[in-house]
Design an enzyme around this catalytic site. Structure first.
Site, short mmCIF file in Angstrom:
data_model
loop_
_atom_site.label_atom_id
_atom_site.label_comp_id
_atom_site.label_asym_id
_atom_site.label_seq_id
_atom_site.Cartn_x
_atom_site.Cartn_y
_atom_site.Cartn_z
N LYS A 248 9.63 -12.41 12.47
CA LYS A 248 8.64 -11.85 13.38
C LYS A 248 8.24 -12.84 14.28
O LYS A 248 8.40 -14.23 14.15
CB LYS A 248 7.58 -11.47 12.47
CG LYS A 248 6.52 -10.61 13.05
CD LYS A 248 5.32 -10.12 12.14
CE LYS A 248 4.38 -9.30 12.83
NZ LYS A 248 3.34 -8.65 11.92
N GLU A 337 -4.97 1.43 0.95
CA GLU A 337 -6.49 1.77 1.14
C GLU A 337 -6.99 2.66 -0.11
O GLU A 337 -7.99 2.40 -0.73
CB GLU A 337 -6.76 2.58 2.37
CG GLU A 337 -6.76 1.75 3.60
CD GLU A 337 -5.29 1.36 4.13
OE1 GLU A 337 -4.30 1.94 3.41
OE2 GLU A 337 -5.06 0.62 5.06
N ARG A 365 -7.72 7.25 5.05
CA ARG A 365 -6.82 7.67 4.23
C ARG A 365 -7.30 7.45 2.71
O ARG A 365 -6.57 8.25 1.79
CB ARG A 365 -5.82 6.36 4.58
CG ARG A 365 -4.54 6.72 3.66
CD ARG A 365 -3.30 5.83 4.15
NE ARG A 365 -2.78 6.67 5.50
CZ ARG A 365 -1.97 5.98 5.70
NH1 ARG A 365 -0.93 5.05 5.50
NH2 ARG A 365 -1.19 6.63 7.00
C1 LIG Z 1 -3.08 2.53 7.01
C2 LIG Z 1 -2.90 1.15 7.53
N1 LIG Z 1 -3.45 0.20 7.06
C3 LIG Z 1 -3.56 -0.77 8.04
C4 LIG Z 1 -3.12 -0.72 9.25
C5 LIG Z 1 -3.25 -2.25 9.84
N2 LIG Z 1 -1.73 -2.90 9.86
C6 LIG Z 1 -1.12 -2.57 11.16
S1 LIG Z 1 0.41 -3.52 11.38
C7 LIG Z 1 0.27 -4.09 9.75
C8 LIG Z 1 1.16 -4.89 9.00
C9 LIG Z 1 2.27 -4.19 8.91
O1 LIG Z 1 3.41 -4.83 8.42
P1 LIG Z 1 4.97 -4.52 8.38
O2 LIG Z 1 4.99 -3.00 8.00
O3 LIG Z 1 5.66 -5.61 7.59
O4 LIG Z 1 5.33 -4.48 9.87
P2 LIG Z 1 5.55 -5.82 10.94
O5 LIG Z 1 4.38 -6.19 11.37
O6 LIG Z 1 5.93 -7.15 10.24
O7 LIG Z 1 6.68 -5.59 11.81
C10 LIG Z 1 -1.16 -3.69 9.16
C11 LIG Z 1 -1.66 -4.01 7.99
C12 LIG Z 1 -2.47 0.06 9.78
N3 LIG Z 1 -1.96 0.21 11.00
N4 LIG Z 1 -2.56 1.40 9.02
#
Ligand SMILES: Cc1ncc(C[n+]2csc(CCOP(=O)(O)OP(=O)(O)O)c2C)c(N)n1
Ligand SMILES: CC(=O)[C@@H](O)[C@H](O)COP(=O)(O)O
Ligand SMILES: [Mg+2]
Length: 594
Positions: A248, A337, A365
């Protein structure tokens, strides 16, 4: 570096016309372009930098948009947007009337599915692949790119579980960078870590058991390897899974080293990577999230029954302070969630005082869990709903404008919206003293209004509203922090003595005693909220008036019945007519009539 290649790519067709040996150069240019724009315009950074090579490889190998491509969450899709005809408008990313920070069907034929909330991509792509089979489109490919944190969510597992018993022509790419916004958590994350050092472990894995053709892990920054593997997979039928390892923030030192901050770093120097912090000579009020974060630590140190739960947002919610101070009693459960809510319910059955902090938009959700696992059993879980109201540039997928409407119909649930930081602290204090009911406390993104917010705790009487200003003709009833706009609107009103302002505090139970007094003493009532009008707080006041046969006109002000786009929160408030000036205009208009 010159932007020789990127400047000529207006669609993936142009990309596919390049020689594969040129793609390395293109990836450098694309990375630089993203950094250039995000440095000044802000937005999500690390995730897009990490998938530059993957983005290029996917559009190079597959025939997008006929082959469908879904980016889970979508915050990593900046490179995709730039390569699919939006390079010249990328400077408008997340701004009012500009392009969205997330993929959006209405924005481009290349955005095959709108995202923003995580873990939807596998189900969506499976749906597309099954539809293609039914339509006889047997050559089409369907690809989901999902991160290591997002794949650990229940919904992603549901999609994998179903896909494994189909012959759907789909490819799930796990973009594993070992971090979400905060470091990934859970047993799956531990497995993914082990696989990197012991690839032999991948030979028998859960994905294979689910009938996917699994390959990987492979280096997601190695373009030739990516091209080779994607080409191979193109000829494999049925559900396929490619495990890709990326970093990342790749390509910007600070973003690689401080991945949490550089998930969405705000403005930064594009050369040095240093963040540009606004100089502040005056003390400023705190963010609401920090009031929550520091207050829960303060309370938990005095009350050992308190536990804190966050689904994957320890930094965003500031529960990280409790995780640092009291690691045994504060839990990041990952993007889960539904689990977070029922976990809190389980804890509550055992006498624990569970603060479950979830962004308002993400609690959508876990709706059934709130009803079935918490409210129905009257378990006194304390929901802290951060990012309630308009959140600004994340836009329609993230505005927390539905919570009042979707929560107020649930029996047993208390709903409170603090108008300032002190109120937030005091309701948290009150809730942990012990309530007979669950409570939802909603508060917004950003900073509050009180510099000296750390005042001694005071108990709040459940269901009691507050008179802020007494007048004679019009009563303005606000709920939550939008009270600030009302107070400002009243500062320059033509007939200040004629207008009252009440901070109603509780959407449920309503302060009926005060409402009776209000209706007996005013000729008209205005309600103001930063949630949707349909089913909102204003409708509760109208229902109260109807029930008690009050005949005054009631004017609800709130978010109209449409999805609000992205942009600066103040501008969005203007559009929704809940800004200071719109409130003042409404009051003046009524004053001339009454
Ligand atoms: C249902 C939901 N919960 C929380 C989030 C907040 N959120 C956005 S990106 C993220 C992390 C995503 O991590 P990953 O899937 O590993 O993707 P990366 O950012 O590492 O590419 C979170 C928790 C969200 N977008 N949707
Ligand atoms: C993509 C996503 O869902 C998060 O990164 C979100 O944008 C965070 O919002 P805040 O910036 O309000 O924490
Ligand atoms: Mg990740």
């Amino acid at each position: 570096m010159s932007q020789n290649l990127l400047a000529h790519i207006n669609s993936p067709k142009d990309l596919r016309a390049l020689d594969a040996t040129q793609l390395e150069q293109l990836s450098k240019e694309l990375r630089e372009f993203i950094i250039d724009i995000v440095a000044t315009k802000e937005g999500h950074l690390g995730a897009s930098l990490g998938v530059v090579e993957l983005t290029i490889a996917l559009h190079y190998i597959f025939n997008t948009p006929e082959d469908t491509l879904v980016w889970d969450v979508g915050h990593q899709a900046y490179g995709h947007k730039i390569l699919t005809g939006r390079r010249d408008v990328f400077g408008t990313n997340r701004l009012l009337n500009g392009i969205s920070g997330f993929p959006k069907i209405s924005e481009s034929e290349y955005d095959n599915f709108g995202t923003g909330h995580s873990s939807t991509s596998i189900s969506a792509v499976l749906g597309m692949a099954m539809a293609a089979t039914l339509k006889g489109e047997l050559e089409k490919h369907h690809i989901a790119v999902i991160g290591d944190a997002s794949i650990a969510s229940g919904m992603a597992f549901e999609g994998l579980n179903h896909a494994g018993v189909t012959n759907a022509n789909m490819l799930v790419i796990l973009n594993d960078n070992a971090i979400g916004i905060d470091p990934s958590v859970g047993a799956l994350k531990e497995y993914l870590t082990k696989v990197k050092t012991h690839p032999k472990l991948a030979e028998h894995n859960i994905i294979k058991s689910l009938n996917f053709n699994y390959s990987g892990p492979i280096d997601g920054h190695n373009l030739p390897l990516l091209l080779k593997e994607l080409t191979r997979l193109k000829h494999v039928k049925g559900p396929k899974f490619l495990h890709v390892i990326t970093t990342k923030g790749k390509g910007l030192k600070q973003a690689e080293e401080d991945q949490v901050t550089y998930h969405a770093p705000g403005k930064f120097d594009k050369i040095t990577g240093e963040r540009i912090k606004k100089p502040s000579l005056e003390p400023t009020p705190p963010k609401y999230q920090d009031v929550f974060g520091h207050t829960i630590v303060e309370l938990a140190k005095q009350n050992n029954k308190i536990v804190g739960i966050t689904p994957a947002m320890p930094t965003g919610s500031s529960l990280k302070y409790m995780i640092e101070a009291l690691p045994d009693r504060a839990f990041d459960v990952g993007i889960a969630e539904q689990h977070a809510v029922t976990l809190a319910a389980g804890m509550a059955t055992q006498g624990m005082i569970a603060f479950c902090n979830i962004y308002s938009t993400f609690l959508q959700r876990a709706y059934d869990q709130v009803i079935h696992d918490v409210a129905l059993q009257k378990l006194p879980v304390i929901f802290c709903l951060d990012r309630a109201g308009l959140v600004g540039r994340d836009g329609a997928t993230h505005h927390g404008v539905f919570d009042i409407a979707y929560l107020k119909c649930i029996p047993n649930l208390i709903i409170f919206a603090p108008s300032n930081e002190v109120e937030l602290r005091n309701i948290m204090y009150t809730a942990q003293l012990g309530l007979d009911n669950p409570i939802a406390i909603r508060y917004p993104r950003g900073t509050g209004v009180t510099i000296n917010w750390k005042q001694p705790f005071k108990k709040i009487t459940i269901g009691k509203a507050k008179e802020i200003k007494k007048g004679t003709i019009i009563a303005v009833l606000s709920i939550g922090t939008i009270a600030k706009n009302v107070s400002l609107a009243l500062e320059n009103i033509s007939a200040p003595n004629k207008v009252s302002h009440y901070d109603m505090r509780f959407v449920k139970p309503l302060d009926e005693q005060l409402l009776h007094e209000i209706f007996k003493n005013h000729a008209a009532v205005i309600t103001v909220e930063d949630g949707c009008i349909t089913g909102g707080f204003g409708e509760s006041v109208i229902a109260f008036a109807n029930q008690h046969l009050y005949t005054q006109r009631i004017y609800p002000m709130g978010i109209p019945d449409s999805f609000v786009e992205h942009g600066n929160t103040n501008l969005l408030q203007e559009i929704c007519k809940i800004d200071v000036s719109s409130i003042r205009t409404k009051i003046e208009e009524l004053l001339t009539k009454l």
